[in-house]
Write an enzyme that holds these catalytic residues in place. Sequence first.
Site, mmCIF file in Angstrom:
data_model
loop_
_atom_site.group_PDB
_atom_site.id
_atom_site.type_symbol
_atom_site.label_atom_id
_atom_site.label_comp_id
_atom_site.label_asym_id
_atom_site.label_seq_id
_atom_site.Cartn_x
_atom_site.Cartn_y
_atom_site.Cartn_z
ATOM 1 N N PHE A 172 2.334 -43.894 71.801
ATOM 2 C CA PHE A 172 1.965 -45.011 72.687
ATOM 3 C C PHE A 172 1.427 -44.561 74.029
ATOM 4 O O PHE A 172 0.795 -45.333 74.730
ATOM 5 C CB PHE A 172 3.198 -45.918 72.922
ATOM 6 C CG PHE A 172 4.135 -45.367 73.968
ATOM 7 C CD1 PHE A 172 3.910 -45.608 75.322
ATOM 8 C CD2 PHE A 172 5.225 -44.572 73.631
ATOM 9 C CE1 PHE A 172 4.749 -45.079 76.292
ATOM 10 C CE2 PHE A 172 6.073 -44.036 74.599
ATOM 11 C CZ PHE A 172 5.824 -44.302 75.935
ATOM 12 N N LYS A 196 -3.753 -44.501 62.217
ATOM 13 C CA LYS A 196 -2.604 -45.413 62.310
ATOM 14 C C LYS A 196 -2.151 -45.315 63.762
ATOM 15 O O LYS A 196 -1.409 -44.417 64.151
ATOM 16 C CB LYS A 196 -1.504 -44.945 61.351
ATOM 17 C CG LYS A 196 -0.518 -45.989 60.918
ATOM 18 C CD LYS A 196 0.316 -46.574 62.026
ATOM 19 C CE LYS A 196 1.407 -45.675 62.519
ATOM 20 N NZ LYS A 196 2.100 -46.218 63.725
ATOM 21 N N SER A 249 6.890 -38.157 69.055
ATOM 22 C CA SER A 249 8.219 -37.608 69.335
ATOM 23 C C SER A 249 8.606 -36.519 68.325
ATOM 24 O O SER A 249 8.025 -36.417 67.243
ATOM 25 C CB SER A 249 9.245 -38.731 69.265
ATOM 26 O OG SER A 249 9.293 -39.228 67.941
ATOM 27 N N CYS A 304 3.306 -36.314 77.984
ATOM 28 C CA CYS A 304 3.949 -35.158 77.363
ATOM 29 C C CYS A 304 3.798 -33.936 78.244
ATOM 30 O O CYS A 304 4.516 -32.963 78.084
ATOM 31 C CB CYS A 304 3.339 -34.885 75.998
ATOM 32 S SG CYS A 304 1.634 -34.404 76.133
#
Length: 519
Positions: A172, A196, A249, A304
Amino acid sequence: SALRLVLAKQILSGHSFRRCYASIPTTKNFINGEFVESKTTKWIDLHNPATNEVVTRVPESTKEEMEAAVASSREAFKSWSQTTILTRQQIMFKFQQLIKDNMKKLAANITLEQGKTLVDAEGDVYRGLQVVEHCCSIPSLQLGETLHGIAKDMDTMTFRLPLGVVAGITPFNFPAMIPLWMFPMATVCGNTSIIKPSERDPGATMMLVQLAKEAGFPDGVVNVIHGAHDSVNFICDNPDIKAISFVGSDQAGQYIYERGSRSGKRVQSNMGAKNHGVIMPDANKESTLTQLVGAAFGAAGQRCMALSTAVFVGEARKWIPELVERAKKLKVNAGHEPNADLGPLISPKAKERACNLVQSGVEEGAELLLDGRDIKVKGYEKGNFVGPTILNKVKPDMTCYKEEIFGPVLVSLEVDTLDEAISIVNSNPYGNGTAIFTTNGATARKYTMESDVGQVGVNVPIPVPLPMFSFTGSRGSFRGDTNFYGKQGIQFYTQVKTVTQLWKADDAGITGTATTMPI
Ligand code: NAD
């Protein structure tokens, strides 16, 4: 009769709720060049993180829809892989111009669905755009190698050929940049791509594929399906999908790496991080503190490559109070409000998790120098806001150090020597990014050589490489062996065919049968 009245009221409000709910726009699948409404019965509500109002409903695409996407990609691959490389290059040129022309609209959608500030959202698009621009060099990037005369009249050459249908699963936090790490690189090499996107903010991907269509991508070259676990499992298991690019993640990344690899796919998986900034006492104080604040709290820490851990060496620890003062000055607001420095976290759950990790730090003995947990943002009282937060005197065994917080929380450690700092960095399982702040070249060199981290900045807080290089997170932050974009991205999305050919100038032909290996 009172009961009847209550029941009537409930029925009425339920009715208007349903009517209201039905009027919320839905996110479509994108299959074979068309935006199509899903026939699913399972929908995921997407909330604006600044208000928690529902913005759109995202489908969990049905098995039939996902299969249709694969069939479309498989069919499109037949002709797309045969288009000339110059045709693909020209389409990329158009695509990059369209992204530039629509930068503001893309950014507005990112702010609405993801929450980051408008300026930062433009940065999100811009960093993805740079990958598209790099893709425009595909005729040079996809060159093979040749060696003339490896035996008499014999030459060997390699071609870099596409794999077929490939897929991308995105997180996200960068709704434009990360899809743009994936489908432009994949398709420019001649593959077809199924994306996706994150179910929490797929809007930018939908706008990008609309632009791709306008740029001339033929139908089926890019397809988009939606959902969460079921769609991920579908991608991992489908035999027609040859490779998976994943960013997100640890939990999802390790799972996808293992499940995808088990079914014979190539997988590249970029995962979580805990990035350390090492501050030497000889650093330029002014620019170091400015950079630290931006890199720790920008995008509300949901990067990140956020510099989420500061390691102050020796006397540099004296700068901590000033760091706190600077962090206090940041403005927390809805991302579209002018002058907002940081927006909300993606969800109430993400906020709760970050706040709990801060609390665990307090309980385990850290010093809470700045606490943004109770912040109230006027006009956006229901938003998922957390203000800049700083935990000092953190130790490596504390939960707030071990876990990726993914919020505007800086954990700070104090050590006496550079060697101690390096030992802390190398004992941490993650290897995404790190930075050292110093004015001493020898210190910088020692750190860059001895820190076991894939991306190192020297006086650069967030050293994300531009696309002529690759994104080279390492150790716990990465699974796979070829990284995203740049030369490694081309390698990931292509397979090498080697041709060895013999052309004799005379018509002497081959004499003497050889049954042994030639020496
Ligand atoms: P996430 O793992 O929750 O979601 C990423 C994708 O995986 C989504 O499309 C989601 O639908 C899917 N998914 C989620 N849980 C799953 C599960 N259990 N099984 C299968 N699929 C699952 O990640 P996120 O919260 O969207 O993104 C934040 C994370 O991504 C952070 O850890 C951050 O460090 C990481 N990230 C890493 C990089 C990098 O390059 N290393 C870049 C951006 C973000």
